[in-house]
Design an enzyme around this catalytic site. Sequence first.
Site, short mmCIF file in Angstrom:
data_model
loop_
_atom_site.label_atom_id
_atom_site.label_comp_id
_atom_site.label_asym_id
_atom_site.label_seq_id
_atom_site.Cartn_x
_atom_site.Cartn_y
_atom_site.Cartn_z
N HIS A 491 1.40 -1.10 0.24
CA HIS A 491 0.08 0.28 0.05
C HIS A 491 0.21 1.31 -0.17
CE1 HIS A 491 -3.20 2.50 1.25
NE2 HIS A 491 -2.92 3.03 1.43
N GLU A 492 2.28 1.25 1.52
CA GLU A 492 3.29 2.49 1.02
C GLU A 492 3.78 2.71 0.06
OE1 GLU A 492 1.71 4.73 3.37
OE2 GLU A 492 0.62 3.57 4.69
N HIS A 495 1.50 4.31 -2.78
CA HIS A 495 1.75 5.56 -2.66
C HIS A 495 3.03 6.85 -3.54
CE1 HIS A 495 -1.80 6.91 -0.50
NE2 HIS A 495 -1.31 5.69 -0.11
N HIS A 498 2.99 6.53 -7.40
CA HIS A 498 2.98 7.41 -7.63
C HIS A 498 3.55 8.92 -7.77
CE1 HIS A 498 -1.70 9.77 -7.28
NE2 HIS A 498 -0.83 10.01 -8.35
#
Length: 700
Positions: A491-492, A495, A498
Amino acid sequence: MSENVLLNLDSEPRFDAIKAADIEPAMTEAMQQAAAAITALKAEPDVSWNNTVEALTSITERVGRIWSVVAHLNSVADTPELRAAYNALMPKVSEFFTAISQDIALYERFKSIKASAEYAQLSPAQQTKLNHDLRDFVLSGAELPEQEQAEFAALQAEGAQLSAAFSQNVLDATDAFALYFANGAELAGQENTSGQTSTDADFARDSEISGLTEEALAMFAAAAQAEGKAGYKIGLQMPHYLAVMQYAHNRELRRQLYHAYSTRASELGEAKWDNTANINRILQIAAREAQLLGFQNYAELSLATKMADTPQQVMTFLQDLASRAKPFAEKDLAEVKTYAREHLGLDDLQPWDMTYASEKLRQAKYAFSQTEVKKYFPADRVLAGLFAQIDKLYGVHFIEKQVPVWHPDVRYYELEQGGAIIGGVYMDLYARAGKRGGAWMNDYRGRRRFITGDHAGQLQTPIAYLVCNFTPPVAGNTARLSHEEILTLFHETGHGLHHLLTQVDELGVSGINGVEWDAVEMPSQFMENFVWEYDVLAGMSCHQDTGAVLPEELYKKMLAAKNFQSGLWMLRQMEFAQFDMEIYSHPGCDWQQTLQEVRRRVAVMPQPDFNRFAHSFSHIFAGGYSAGYYSYSWAEVLSADIYAAFEEEANAAATGKRFWHEVLAVGGSRPAMESFKAFRGREPTIDALLRHCGFFNETA
């Protein structure tokens, strides 16, 4: 050149050389130089992109970068000296940036560029940045009368201080708690008749007595040894808390930890860490800022920069999801209550029993335990598997590089493609004292191509921080990650990608910059899906005893359990999100009463009267998610729909490169919905999310 490390930040800061005493002089000098440069900028008779927007970007980036390093260290390496310097400077830094955002002369220069012939010659990214800047001038009070501008600036400074105080209170209350036990008998709630204290050789025996895993006991023993004590120390850091709540047979111990955890930073604990007054004032400030800017409430102000249009639209979305999830949550609760009553002797299931009983039920229902799964995933192997998946999707390689770091556990990687370095990331994965709980990604710097000055034409590559709080390695052993921790890591990293894979050269809209807040979770939630693919899991697995990869039979059990209690999980998210939106939509409401009302409306498992969850809800009082916690669920609709494209299309690499091109690469340079539709070819639907959560068949 100054000897102050913070005034000479390079591509990778010399974190090991930064001292608390450096902070005040560095920030003071940087802000003074910036103020002088802004004065000179405003004196320029002609107005252009280069001498206004580009120049101001360079001026503020230097100050912002120094402060971001300080703020980062305050989160991951807190010391009394660092905290004192950080808190002392917070009002001055807030005042500095607020003054810029309210500067009428700067605002007029930006408006004149928008109205000039030059605007049509700007790139789409530059136009988007300019439009965002003009919006942000207004939302910062640039059009307010002078007296109200001053009030707004004072509120901004006070709000920043209160958010920092809120977060520090949670950290201090967490770090201050400790329970000490001599051996497994005491952990199990039995009298220590032997009078002996456990040693390493007793972990297996103590595990059998207490129910706690040997890994957890080693972690507790290491915590005690760090204080020069024998036996076990249990704290409230998440690896400690979860280990007890999930496995400890001792119900009283579970209740004790639950009480301590759920009353952190409240009036039921140490008065000096009570966040009640901070919450009251944070909400007052938010309401007054919204009022000054002409909004009915802070929720409306918050949504001015998000995808969602109105608080009511958000509440309708949340209520719809809650209504879909509630029947499943009721079934989840009934199932665990029945199991707890029939197999664990728990006739009155309490919140401190839920995690324990649920894990026992999971083991009985699917014939595997989380402890069994964890044995297959050494942290280094997981990282290698993560990097391999990213390479498969985007053709990007991670190369470890030795650079100065703030803690020995931290590792740094450069991202390389086609022989070129396109970014870098610091990974700080393990929990420790002095480190804020949770997991997050933040950036040291963003991608930017310089137009003017000494670096004209050069490309600045992005660098990110990726921070988690996983169970640390103990006594020289390899750290092993649970499946839940692997999900968090992916998940991190989503980020981070991105931010790091952007191909936009304009700093204000490259990477995560300028992306609507309710869309920032989309790439991170998207990455979680790959942790449910067998090839990905097998590729990063290696059993601690045999070296075997994850058996497909065990994987199938994990997959069967994927939506175990997904109804309860979804309702929990709806509870948090609705509470957040309610208190920021209704100025002056009794927020504690509002939380109880939301729970009565949404939750199926009652919470005890002493539960003070809001007092440690850092997301909405200190983490930028004020009137924005709904973003997790809002973005999950988008991310599930995006992953569905990978399920539908056979060529993952081709789909991955298209996702990079249409979503990750463009960052904030165009609206997130446009990026979604460019990738998917249509508007989003909720079907994929419902299917992934196991809700589809009964709610379609």
